[in-house]
Write an enzyme that holds these catalytic residues in place. Structure first.
Site, PDB file in Angstrom:
ATOM      1  N   HIS A 137       0.784  -1.346  -0.125  1.00 11.68           N
ATOM      2  CA  HIS A 137      -0.032  -0.001   0.132  1.00 11.68           C
ATOM      3  C   HIS A 137       0.592   1.192   0.159  1.00 11.68           C
ATOM      4  O   HIS A 137       0.553   2.199  -0.518  1.00 11.68           O
ATOM      5  CB  HIS A 137      -1.010   0.170   1.217  1.00 11.68           C
ATOM      6  CG  HIS A 137      -2.115  -0.698   0.977  1.00 11.68           C
ATOM      7  ND1 HIS A 137      -3.402  -0.312   0.951  1.00 11.68           N
ATOM      8  CD2 HIS A 137      -2.321  -2.230   1.211  1.00 11.68           C
ATOM      9  CE1 HIS A 137      -4.147  -1.432   0.783  1.00 11.68           C
ATOM     10  NE2 HIS A 137      -3.601  -2.563   1.148  1.00 11.68           N
ATOM     11  N   HIS A 268       1.568  -8.248   5.758  1.00  7.16           N
ATOM     12  CA  HIS A 268       0.405  -8.504   4.685  1.00  7.16           C
ATOM     13  C   HIS A 268      -0.705  -9.204   5.122  1.00  7.16           C
ATOM     14  O   HIS A 268      -1.669  -8.903   4.525  1.00  7.16           O
ATOM     15  CB  HIS A 268       1.184  -8.869   3.302  1.00  7.16           C
ATOM     16  CG  HIS A 268       0.238  -8.849   2.137  1.00  7.16           C
ATOM     17  ND1 HIS A 268      -0.137  -7.704   1.650  1.00  7.16           N
ATOM     18  CD2 HIS A 268      -0.268  -9.782   1.438  1.00  7.16           C
ATOM     19  CE1 HIS A 268      -0.999  -7.920   0.778  1.00  7.16           C
ATOM     20  NE2 HIS A 268      -0.997  -9.073   0.609  1.00  7.16           N
TER      21      HIS A 268
END
Length: 708
Positions: A137, A268
């Site tokens: 991100h 993640h």
């Protein structure tokens, strides 16, 4: 797994002077739903609690495993709050008890004198160092003069965090099993730390496309630089990849890392699995702290959120989960409407009866969430903590509507629970079970997406809830019958434009595609005007096919910089390990030959806080040996290898810098000092646009004077 294959996940130690205490957190996703009136401050409130836990447990450092920010370009308010919290809780006069043994200039910003590790800067008072890698991100993007940058670069140069794990990948074909010069894969250099007699090697790998990372690992092209006495070090590897497959995205197998690693911190994945898990056939363990905020309403987010307190003593470690109290309780339910109608005795075509049944199930989930919050509060009060006011819970009810003719509006249904739950607009999730024929494929393919807007089995609400942006773009571009630009490359450019907020992605792709087409046309020599369309179509199809093949092999990269030059390709390296003895030119991590002039100081336990906070670094005594990495020989006094061009993302780990660090002793003057692939940047290799504009204005002014 036997005891000689892996270290035990617990230890008993009474020597705190030799114990490194680390608070480990991943996937904070600060800024998620920041405009939501109810959930907008959830991520920042939990990040504040994480920093408070670090202070409460008197940790030596904080380790973040990626996705600190939810958006690639966080808002000003988001950056402001994060920087304020880091300054509030990580700066101060408390001495830092961990000594940095690697070169503090490795990885520093190109063209600046301040060190890469913030507590080595005499102008900063750092109490708790924060080390972080980037995730998918908040990964680096762009192709400006300073290379690809991320929000973590801003925090790094401001002295609030230590950004590691930033590197670039070669632009040559990833499918080549025999790497050539300039295509040596991924090189990882550690941050070497010590507290008392405990030595810690910290290895960070920022997010890479999973297909590319899998290829690099399988091809033995991920290399780790380690000290010669690596058996005496506790080595921690921090990664941010898919641990389990999420079709169509593959996963990175957890058993492909080097055997010298003792613990892998996996980011993640959002479900919390802090208890160390052994890896079959490998001597290391894997810990997965999970996210600190729910970014989806799936099963993985329903597990109670924790951060980890990691304690390391010599080669033993212990992980203790610390619950996060500021996270909203999340309850997930599932119901098959047809079966429930038979049990409860109502008609599935009667929407009033169906709505009454669903309301009862949602109310039951709300009661469970409130009860869970109260139980956690009672436990916290028993532990001596204060009671927190009840937060609105997250509730999701999945409804199987197979064989149900019609359903009511889920948004209108959720409005009845406004003020009782935090997500009234998506409390219900409708889906239909699909029966597959025998032998039909069950996995989603990237070439034939399952979630297509043309799927006749999906209702309108299901299409809106499940369809991927990539699918919409691919189907729209395919319907347009593009004559010059390829659908695959254009779709990827649009995806980067939307997901990464890269305003130049589409323009850059179009410019590169047109330039490639022009070169292809020129390569065909003179082309008749009647044949030009056929030539363009062939070139377009060729480029589109090449792009698709590159995506499958993971060749494409996120940055749009120049081609990277990397040194020493060693395809015979054992797994990820690369002993620097085998490399011409030696290691970039080098300690001064004894007697050292600047690396010695008093031990940490005798150091007291000083005005500038420099009484922090514990340094070896006179009798302690100098830390060396493989290849740190006198041979480095020879002329360093010629520096080559680097990509715009980050400096190649095996390349020497063009400038020697400002504070070098005579013993280290002759070494090839290479930047660690963390926060150092490659030279742009071209003048800035601002300088070009200035020269243009000067020429215009001279022309006007001459004409007068």
């Amino acid at each position: 797994m036997s005891d000689d294959e892996a270290p035990p996940p617990t230890f008993h130690n009474a020597y705190q002077d030799d114990t490194i205490r680390i608070l480990v957190a991943t996937d904070n996703h600060i800024g998620y739903l920041e405009r939501d009136p109810i959930r907008g401050q959830d991520s920042i409130n939990t990040f504040k609690e994480i920093l408070q836990l670090a202070v409460k447990h008197d940790v030596d450092m904080i380790l973040l495993g990626g996705d600190l920010f939810h958006e690639n370009r966080p808002s000003r308010d988001c950056l402001y709050q994060v920087m304020a919290l880091l300054r509030e809780y990580t700066l101060g006069d408390k001495p830092v008890q961990i000594e940095l043994l690697s070169d503090p200039s490795d990885g520093r910003a190109e063209g600046y004198s301040f060190p890469a590790v913030n507590y080595e800067d005499p102008n900063l008072n750092v109490a708790i160092p924060v080390f972080s890698i980037h995730g998918n991100h908040d990964d680096p993007q762009g192709a400006g003069p300073e290379g690809a940058l991320s929000a973590l670069d801003v925090l790094s140069v401001s002295g609030l965090i230590n950004y590691m794990g930033k590197f670039d990948l070669p632009l040559s074909s990833a499918s080549n099993p025999n790497p050539v010069e300039g295509d040596s894969g991924i090189s990882i250099r550690p941050v070497l730390l010590r507290k008392g007699q405990t030595r810690l090697g910290l290895y960070g790998v920022g997010n890479v496309k999973d297909a590319r990372m899998h290829f690099e690992l399988r091809s033995n092209r991920v290399r780790m630089y380690m000290p010669r006495d690596k058996e005496d070090w506790f080595n921690v590897l921090v990664v941010h990849q898919n641990r389990v497959p999420h079709p169509p995205t593959p996963a990175v197998p957890e058993g492909l890392f080097d055997d010298s690693i003792d613990l892998v911190v996996w980011g993640h994945e959002h479900d919390c699995r802090i208890v160390p898990e052994p890896v079959a056939g490998r001597p290391y363990h894997v810990t997965q702290p999970g996210s600190s905020v729910a970014t989806s309403l799936g099963e993985g987010e329903g597990v109670e959120k924790h951060v980890a307190l990691l304690q390391i003593h010599h080669k033993e470690f212990e992980l203790k989960p610390l619950p996060l109290r500021t996270v909203r309780p999340f309850m997930l339910g599932d119901v098959v409407l047809a079966e429930a109608a038979e049990e409860e005795g109502f008609d599935v075509s009667d929407q009033i009866a169906v709505g009454k049944f669903l309301r009862a199930r949602v109310n039951a989930l709300i009661d469970q969430a409130n009860q869970l919050w109260d139980e956690r509060n009672v436990h916290a009060v028993e532990e001596g903590e204060e009671e927190l006011p009840r937060m609105l819970p997250l509730v999701r009810l999945k409804v199987d509507t197979t064989s149900v003719p019609a359903m009511s509006n889920p948004i209108r249904f959720g409005q009845e629970f406004t003020g009782r739950i935090a997500n009234p607009r998506d409390v219900l999730s409708f889906y239909r079970s699909k029966t597959r024929a025998a032998g039909s494929r069950t996995a989603t393919s990237a070439d034939q997406p399952e979630l297509s807007i043309d799927d006749p089995d999906l209702t309108t609400s299901e299409k809106l809830a499940k369809v991927r942006v990539q699918t919409l773009v691919q189907e729209y571009l395919a319907a347009q019958e593009l004559q010059v630009l390829g659908e695959a490359g254009m779709g990827e450019a649009i995806r980067v434009f939307v997901e990464k907020d890269d305003g130049w992605a589409i323009q850059t792709h179009v410019s590169n595609a047109l330039r490639a087409l022009m070169k292809g046309v020129q390569a065909n020599g003179e082309v008749d005007e009647d044949d030009l369309d056929d030539v363009l179509i062939k070139l377009k199809e060729q480029q589109n096919q090449e792009y698709i093949e590159n995506v499958k092999t993971g060749k494409t990269v996120k940055g749009k910089g120049k081609e990277m030059a990397s040194a020493q390709a060693d395809s015979d390296a054992d797994s990820m390990l690369m002993d620097v003895d085998n490399i011409d030119g030696g290691s970039d991590f080098e300690e001064p030959a004894p007697p050292p002039t600047k690396k010695k100081a008093a031990p940490a336990k005798k150091a007291a806080p000083v005005k500038k906070g420099r009484g922090k670094k514990a340094v070896a005594s006179e009798s302690e040996e100098v830390i060396e990495l493989d290849g740190d020989d006198d041979e480095e006094d020879e002329a360093p290898p010629k520096a080559t061009k680097k990509t715009s993302r980050a400096a190649v780990l095996s390349q020497p810098t063009k400038k020697a660090p400002a504070k070098k002793t005579a013993a280290t003057k002759g070494k090839a000092s290479a930047t660690q692939g963390t926060i150092s940047f490659a030279p742009s290799g071209r003048s800035s646009t601002r300088a070009a504009a200035t020269r243009a204005r000067g020429k215009m002014a001279n022309t006007q004077v001459d004409s007068d």
